[in-house]
Scaffold this motif. Structure first.
Motif, mmCIF file in Angstrom:
data_model
loop_
_atom_site.group_PDB
_atom_site.id
_atom_site.type_symbol
_atom_site.label_atom_id
_atom_site.label_comp_id
_atom_site.label_asym_id
_atom_site.label_seq_id
_atom_site.Cartn_x
_atom_site.Cartn_y
_atom_site.Cartn_z
ATOM 1 N N SER A 11 127.879 34.156 72.339
ATOM 2 C CA SER A 11 126.804 34.814 73.094
ATOM 3 C C SER A 11 125.896 35.607 72.156
ATOM 4 N N HIS A 12 126.501 36.197 71.114
ATOM 5 C CA HIS A 12 125.726 36.950 70.126
ATOM 6 C C HIS A 12 124.810 36.025 69.340
ATOM 7 N N LEU A 16 120.716 35.935 69.054
ATOM 8 C CA LEU A 16 119.994 35.953 67.777
ATOM 9 C C LEU A 16 119.006 34.788 67.693
ATOM 10 N N ARG A 17 119.412 33.637 68.201
ATOM 11 C CA ARG A 17 118.504 32.489 68.199
ATOM 12 C C ARG A 17 117.285 32.769 69.066
ATOM 13 N N VAL A 218 114.199 38.468 58.611
ATOM 14 C CA VAL A 218 115.248 38.638 57.597
ATOM 15 C C VAL A 218 116.471 39.304 58.215
ATOM 16 N N GLU A 219 116.238 40.323 59.059
ATOM 17 C CA GLU A 219 117.352 41.019 59.714
ATOM 18 C C GLU A 219 118.124 40.079 60.636
ATOM 19 N N ILE A 220 117.400 39.237 61.369
ATOM 20 C CA ILE A 220 118.052 38.292 62.283
ATOM 21 C C ILE A 220 118.888 37.286 61.508
ATOM 22 N N LEU A 221 118.345 36.782 60.408
ATOM 23 C CA LEU A 221 119.073 35.807 59.585
ATOM 24 C C LEU A 221 120.358 36.426 59.012
ATOM 25 N N ARG A 222 120.281 37.662 58.569
ATOM 26 C CA ARG A 222 121.466 38.335 58.028
ATOM 27 C C ARG A 222 122.514 38.540 59.119
ATOM 28 N N GLN A 225 124.153 35.203 59.798
ATOM 29 C CA GLN A 225 125.101 34.857 58.730
ATOM 30 C C GLN A 225 126.407 35.632 58.878
ATOM 31 N N THR A 226 126.305 36.909 59.245
ATOM 32 C CA THR A 226 127.499 37.725 59.457
ATOM 33 C C THR A 226 128.325 37.179 60.616
ATOM 34 N N SER A 227 127.639 36.803 61.706
ATOM 35 C CA SER A 227 128.333 36.250 62.870
ATOM 36 C C SER A 227 129.037 34.939 62.522
#
Length: 250
Positions: A11-12, A16-17, A218-222, A225-227
């Motif tokens: 869901s997270h 983000l998408r 950039v924040e969304i991509l990071r 990646q963490t997820s």
């Protein structure tokens, strides 16, 4: 409660998408006249179960896409040299004739005179007056009309040819994008002459700030990646647990 962690992460990642799609659309419209940047809204969905390994695990929060709202911040004034072009100062939308009939709304104030004499946007949609009718200009006056701050269209003799309708909405969630720079809306109210505020001779620039949107990407991509990394760690833990259980059984 089977493998809830995977559903929470999923869901997270979907949220983000959605954020990335909205941010990319904002970037694509950074030079679109009258465009208002969008920002997604999310809703927390809480699921509760009767049994769980620990009490804290009985409540699980998921992220649900709730919709998007427009940032109503005013864009800057861009002079065009065309005295018919207008920018709405403050809230509100120009009323135009929607393709197929009905009323649509826009902040893009490029205005021209059609061959029929009707005032229209750059896309050819006819502007509507406060009574929902097109505003027609006599052919011999087309190059000599002016638009006042209250939306009144004034002929060269000082007579009023009509007043451009500006509609405001109490809830911006009621305004939806329909394409081609037009929007749909519900429960709107046409502003009075005292409430309407137009500035002629230019249009409103998009209120998108490319640097802000790039930073957001950039924040969304990071975060994504963490997820994904957490998902991989959970997968490795499952594989390890299955391998140990398999070895115990033997």
């Amino acid at each position: 409660m089977s493998d809830v962690s995977s559903y929470v992460l999923l869901s997270h990642e979907q949220a983000l998408r959605r954020q990335m799609d909205v941010t990319a659309n904002n970037m694509a419209n950074s030079s679109t006249v009258g465009y208002k940047r969008e920002q997604p809204l999310f809703h927390e969905y809480v699921e509760r179960v009767n049994e769980a390994p620990v009490n804290d695990a009985r409540k699980t929060s998921f992220v649900l896409d709730y919709g998007a709202v427009h940032d109503t911040a005013q864009g800057s004034f861009q002079a065009t040299g065309n005295p018919l072009d207008v920018m709405i100062e403050g809230p509100g939308y120009l009323n135009v004739e929607a393709p197929g009939g009905g009323v649509a709304y826009t902040r893009a104030g490029f205005i021209k005179v059609l061959e029929s004499g009707d005032l229209a946007t750059a896309g050819g949609q006819r502007l509507l007056d406060t009574n929902g009718r097109p505003i027609n200009v006599p052919p011999d006056q087309a190059s000599r009309i002016s638009i006042q701050s209250d939306g009144s269209v004034i002929g060269p003799d000082g007579g009023q040819l009509g007043r451009i309708a500006v509609t405001g909405f109490p809830d911006e969630m009621a305004v939806k994008v329909r394409g081609d720079g037009l929007l749909d809306g519900s429960n709107g109210r046409i502003y009075t002459q005292r409430e309407a505020r137009l500035r002629s001779g230019g249009v409103e620039a998009s209120n998108v700030e490319p640097i802000v949107e790039t930073t957001r990407m950039v924040e969304i991509l990071r975060a994504y990646q963490t997820s994904m990394s957490m998902s991989q760690d959970l997968d490795n833990m499952r594989k390890s647990a299955i391998s140990r259980l398999g070895g115990t059984n033997h």
